[in-house]
Design a protein around this motif. Structure first.
Motif, PDB file in Angstrom:
ATOM      1  N   THR A   1       0.833  -1.209   0.000  1.00 41.67           N
ATOM      2  CA  THR A   1       0.000   0.000   0.000  1.00 41.67           C
ATOM      3  C   THR A   1       0.866   1.257   0.000  1.00 41.67           C
ATOM      4  O   THR A   1       0.553   2.224  -0.685  1.00 41.67           O
TER       5      THR A   1
ATOM      6  N   LEU B   1      -6.397  -3.466   0.712  1.00 43.71           N
ATOM      7  CA  LEU B   1      -6.131  -4.568  -0.221  1.00 43.71           C
ATOM      8  C   LEU B   1      -6.679  -5.877   0.339  1.00 43.71           C
ATOM      9  O   LEU B   1      -6.098  -6.946   0.162  1.00 43.71           O
TER      10      LEU B   1
ATOM     11  N   GLU C   1      -8.174  -7.222  -5.183  1.00 44.49           N
ATOM     12  CA  GLU C   1      -7.516  -5.928  -4.911  1.00 44.49           C
ATOM     13  C   GLU C   1      -6.018  -6.147  -4.770  1.00 44.49           C
ATOM     14  O   GLU C   1      -5.203  -5.392  -5.306  1.00 44.49           O
ATOM     15  N   ARG C   2      -5.685  -7.208  -4.044  1.00 43.05           N
ATOM     16  CA  ARG C   2      -4.275  -7.522  -3.810  1.00 43.05           C
ATOM     17  C   ARG C   2      -3.570  -7.888  -5.124  1.00 43.05           C
ATOM     18  O   ARG C   2      -2.476  -7.414  -5.411  1.00 43.05           O
TER      19      ARG C   2
ATOM     20  N   ALA D   1      -2.955  -4.823  -7.091  1.00 42.84           N
ATOM     21  CA  ALA D   1      -1.840  -4.046  -6.539  1.00 42.84           C
ATOM     22  C   ALA D   1      -0.509  -4.635  -6.998  1.00 42.84           C
ATOM     23  O   ALA D   1       0.388  -3.912  -7.444  1.00 42.84           O
TER      24      ALA D   1
END
Ligand code: ARG
Length: 828
Positions: A338, A741, A746-747, A750
């Protein structure tokens, strides 16, 4: 070992003597013979760095130091090629090791940092110093090191006794506890320490400052600087996830197993397919276990893996698990991910930072169609690949010269000029009435028929070539006219495709050729062959012909002059040629001849030919029109746009599309050209491919159209949020946002986003647009599953973290589209 110790004692005696006569006066009075003769250098330090100023500064400072010492100096300094160290250390090397030293005895690893070398001398360097630049290091020298070495005697004793006790207990010469000093470190200490006080200015911190400021002005420094190409790499490591992980593991490998480079082991980190096994994986333990000299402390590869992991602690890594026979599964830290993403939000642009030393110029020779002939599908490939290669280079801050090496000087001009003269006799007097050759191809065809059938015509045509190349004014005028007509046609295509390339055709080099031949002849590279002048290249049966038997110059002559001009006049550090693969041998011979002429060498230059494959029709044969003619590029572009326009209108009719009538044409152009480009760029250039409108305009699968849809989808989410009162641009400006995340998609998104620097590094190295495509496609898949599985609008309220993810992903995708020169419509 004993021998080394004696030598060291001998140096100790030498310096003790020197130390007693430290003051200038005393030194002047002291008869020279009283000082014991200095033995051979004890240690050779291999100095390596990747930052030009940094390495030059340190090297020059060392050199100055050496030159101020009685000769021969107790140590020698040899710049080491940065590549060697990088190969051994992975990407950590250039970034974290401002200066690295290895000992001449081949012991130890390239990990001897300045820190280790000097740690017995003074309080340790602050941890950031090893990755700091030379001025920080110099600052540390001034404030910490110099005061410490001003009380040398105790330290000298301590170091010497450490050395002797270690030597007596460690038969291999390597100190068993790898966290402590190695022999090279001890040597560095015992040699460096007594020397420093003997160098007058260094004993006085304020004089040190002036010493340091004079370093850059010294001739030695300039010399070092100008030599720097030999040992400095321009390549800065990326801070992508993979590069960072490789660095972390490499450094753990070399400190746990210093013999790893000798065993030929370098770290392999890969992304895993199944997140059950962590996100990345390192699989070196099994190989290491096999290769480690026996006996050793390890019973199984797992133990090796455990030893390796026990060395690792880094904020990027949340967790390391040793699985199965010794796989190391890596789970990344959410906080680190993040934080990295937030940095991207703040900077707003994923582009890599400018390197400190400006990269050298790259000449890219691409497109290069032939005057009076149509651009065909082969030139399409060169044009599209060339534009993308230039963008990749420019994006990574390389200055480029985009060169259109048009065929404007060949034998075809003899017949074209003659045919023009016969069709429009007044043209010779400059009267252009009635001259209308918009369709140059038809004109070319007619001239060619006459050339093949009419012997007299053929003879005169050939004489015209000699006249043209000799500067005959009438011939030049007609030639110019032909060039102008062709140029206008080429420009139209470049405009449609968004391509920027500067014409510098074959004719430009005409005047240079005789000089080049003369020079090559003086080097004995040119051999007379049946009246012609040739350069023979080993392993190639047919030589390069730099002058024909009739005295004329051809394609080979021009390319020899061109490569000379690019390397020596334009001072290019890299030259890239992009043509179809059949010209591969021609270029290999040109490169070889230029190398033997001493115009370039592999350490200072990079010269590449990107040879692309054939575009085939559905029948698998070279792409032709129904009547058997080569396919005109413009027809191909028109057809793609026409089909796209039709499909967009259809979507509107079915109520699926949202593009206003007035924007249909421009959108169809963007998608149509983009689809052709992606279809071409997405495969390895060496492969042939079958040209198919249906395949390239498909809205599903790995096509440009699908990718544009995926990008537009992110855009439309951002628009919706704006309508609901949340503008992502405001969020980005405001900063201080939390990114969540928590969901697997989402992770994954990323991680995909943070791979971008790794991808760019790879793409640049190989000048491979297809790797951009590969990444862009993956990114689209990951982004699509994210927007499908995670609600971004919840009850009409946008989730800010998710909105930001959409925006960053969109920016990275946009950067990829830019590299491929695909203009992406906002709406589809
Ligand atoms: N005009 C050539 C062709 O159409 C390509 C020229 C490539 N560049 C070069 N320096 N030879 O095949």
């Amino acid at each position: 070992m004993d021998g080394h110790l004696k030598v060291n004692r001998c140096w100790k005696a030498h310096f003790e003597k020197m130390g007693k006569e430290k003051s200038k006066k005393a030194a002047a009075k002291a008869p020279k013979e009283e000082v014991p003769p200095p033995p051979k250098p004890l240690v050779t330090f291999h100095l390596c760095g990747t930052d030009e100023l940094q390495i030059c500064g340190v090297l020059a400072a060392f050199n100055l130091l050496v030159s101020s010492l009685p000769s021969p100096a107790p140590f020698a300094i040899v710049p080491l090629k940065a590549e060697q160290v990088i190969a051994a250390m992975g990407s950590r090397a250039p970034k974290n090791c401002g200066v690295m030293m290895t000992d001449s005895l081949g012991r130890g690893t390239p990990l001897f940092g300045l820190k280790q070398c000097l740690s017995g001398l003074a309080p340790p360097l602050p941890s950031q110093v090893e990755s700091s630049n030379v001025s920080q290091w110099m600052g540390w020298c001034e404030s910490v090191l110099v005061p410490a070495v001003n009380k040398p005697d105790k330290l000298l004793e301590k170091a010497a006794s450490t050395l002797s006790s270690h030597l007596s207990t460690t038969p291999t010469g390597r100190i068993s506890d790898r966290r402590s000093l190695t022999i090279a470190d001890i040597y560095a200490i015992t040699t460096l320490m007594p020397i420093i006080p003997t160098f007058k200015p260094l004993t006085d911190p304020s004089a040190l400052t002036s010493f340091l400021s004079t370093v850059p002005q010294s001739p030695l420094f300039s010399k070092t600087f100008s030599d720097s190409g030999r040992f400095i790499t321009e390549k800065a490591p990326s801070d992508g996830l993979l590069s960072t992980l490789r660095g972390i593991f490499s450094s753990a490998l070399y400190s746990t197993f210093p013999e790893a480079p000798e065993l030929g082991i370098s770290i392999m980190v890969t992304q895993t397919k199944d997140p059950k096994n962590g996100e990345y994986q390192c699989n070196n333990a099994m190989e290491l276990f096999k290769k480690l000299p026996k006996p050793n402390a390890f019973k199984a590869p797992r133990d090796v893996a455990l030893a390796l992991t026990s060395e690792i602690s880094h904020p990027l890594i949340e967790k390391l698990d040793v699985a199965g026979p010794g796989f190391i599964n890596i789970t990344l830290s959410t906080t680190f991910l993040t934080d990295k993403l937030k940095n991207l939000v703040v900077s707003g642009d994923p582009r890599p930072a400018k390197p400190k030393t400006a990269p050298k110029k790259v000449v890219v020779d691409f497109s290069s169609p032939n005057i009076a002939k149509d651009m065909h599908v082969g030139h399409l490939r060169s044009t599209i690949i060339g534009e993308s290669v230039c963008r990749i280079l420019e994006y990574t801050h390389h200055p480029t010269d985009r060169v259109n090496h048009v065929g404007d000087w060949g034998t075809q001009f003899g017949m074209l000029i003659q045919y023009l003269l016969e069709s429009f006799p007044k043209i010779a007097e400059g009267d252009m009435t009635g001259v209308d050759i918009k369709d140059l191809t038809a004109f070319y065809k007619a001239a060619k028929i006459k050339f093949d059938e009419d012997e007299v015509f053929k003879k005169v045509a050939q004489q015209n070539v000699v006249k043209l190349q000799g500067g005959d004014e009438a011939c030049r005028k007609i030639w110019q006219l032909l060039c102008d007509i062709s140029r206008a046609e080429f420009e139209k295509v470049y405009k449609r495709l968004g391509v920027d390339v500067k014409e510098c055709g074959e004719s430009f080099y005409n005047e240079m050729i005789p000089g080049v031949i003369e020079e090559l002849t003086a080097m004995n590279l040119v051999v007379p062959d049946g009246g012609a002048k040739c350069i023979f290249v080993p392993e190639y049966r047919i030589p390069l012909m730099v002058q024909k038997s009739d005295g004329g110059f051809g394609y080979d002559s021009t390319d020899m002059a061109a490569i000379s001009y690019r390397l020596r006049e334009l001072k290019a550090g890299q030259v890239v040629y992009i043509t179809d693969f059949t010209q591969g041998d021609h270029f290999m011979m040109i490169f070889d001849a230029a190398k033997r002429a001493g115009w370039w060498n592999a350490t200072s230059h990079k010269i590449t030919h990107i040879g692309f494959g054939t575009v085939c029709g559905e029948d698998g044969k070279r792409f032709k029109t129904r009547s058997g003619d080569t396919v005109r590029l413009v027809d191909l572009l028109d057809e793609s746009v026409r089909r796209m326009e039709e499909s967009l209108l259809e979507r509107n009719k079915e109520g699926k599309g949202s593009i206003p009538e007035g924007e249909i044409r421009s959108t169809a152009e963007k998608i149509g050209y983009g689809a052709i480009k992606y279809f071409d760029l997405s495969r390895n250039p060496t492969s042939n491919y079958i040209f198919s409108y249906d395949a390239m305009l498909d809205t599903r699968g790995n096509t440009g159209v699908y990718l544009m849809f995926a990008k537009a989808r992110l855009g439309s989410i951002i628009n919706k949020a704006r309508e609901a009162g949340v503008d992502v641009a405001d969020l980005e400006k405001a900063g201080g946002l939390e990114l969540d995340l928590g969901h697997v998609t989402e992770r994954s998104l990323a991680i995909e986003i943070l791979k971008f620097p790794d991808v760019i590094e790879n793409v640049l190295e190989a000048l491979a647009p297809h790797k951009v495509c590969e990444y862009l496609y993956n990114m689209s898949l990951v982004a699509t599953s994210f927007v499908t599985e995670c609600r971004i609008m919840e009850n009409g309220v946008p989730n800010k973290s998710r909105l930001l993810l959409c925006s960053i992903a969109g920016n990275v995708m946009q950067a990829c589209f830019h590299l491929l020169s695909i203009e992406c419509p906002d709406r589809i």
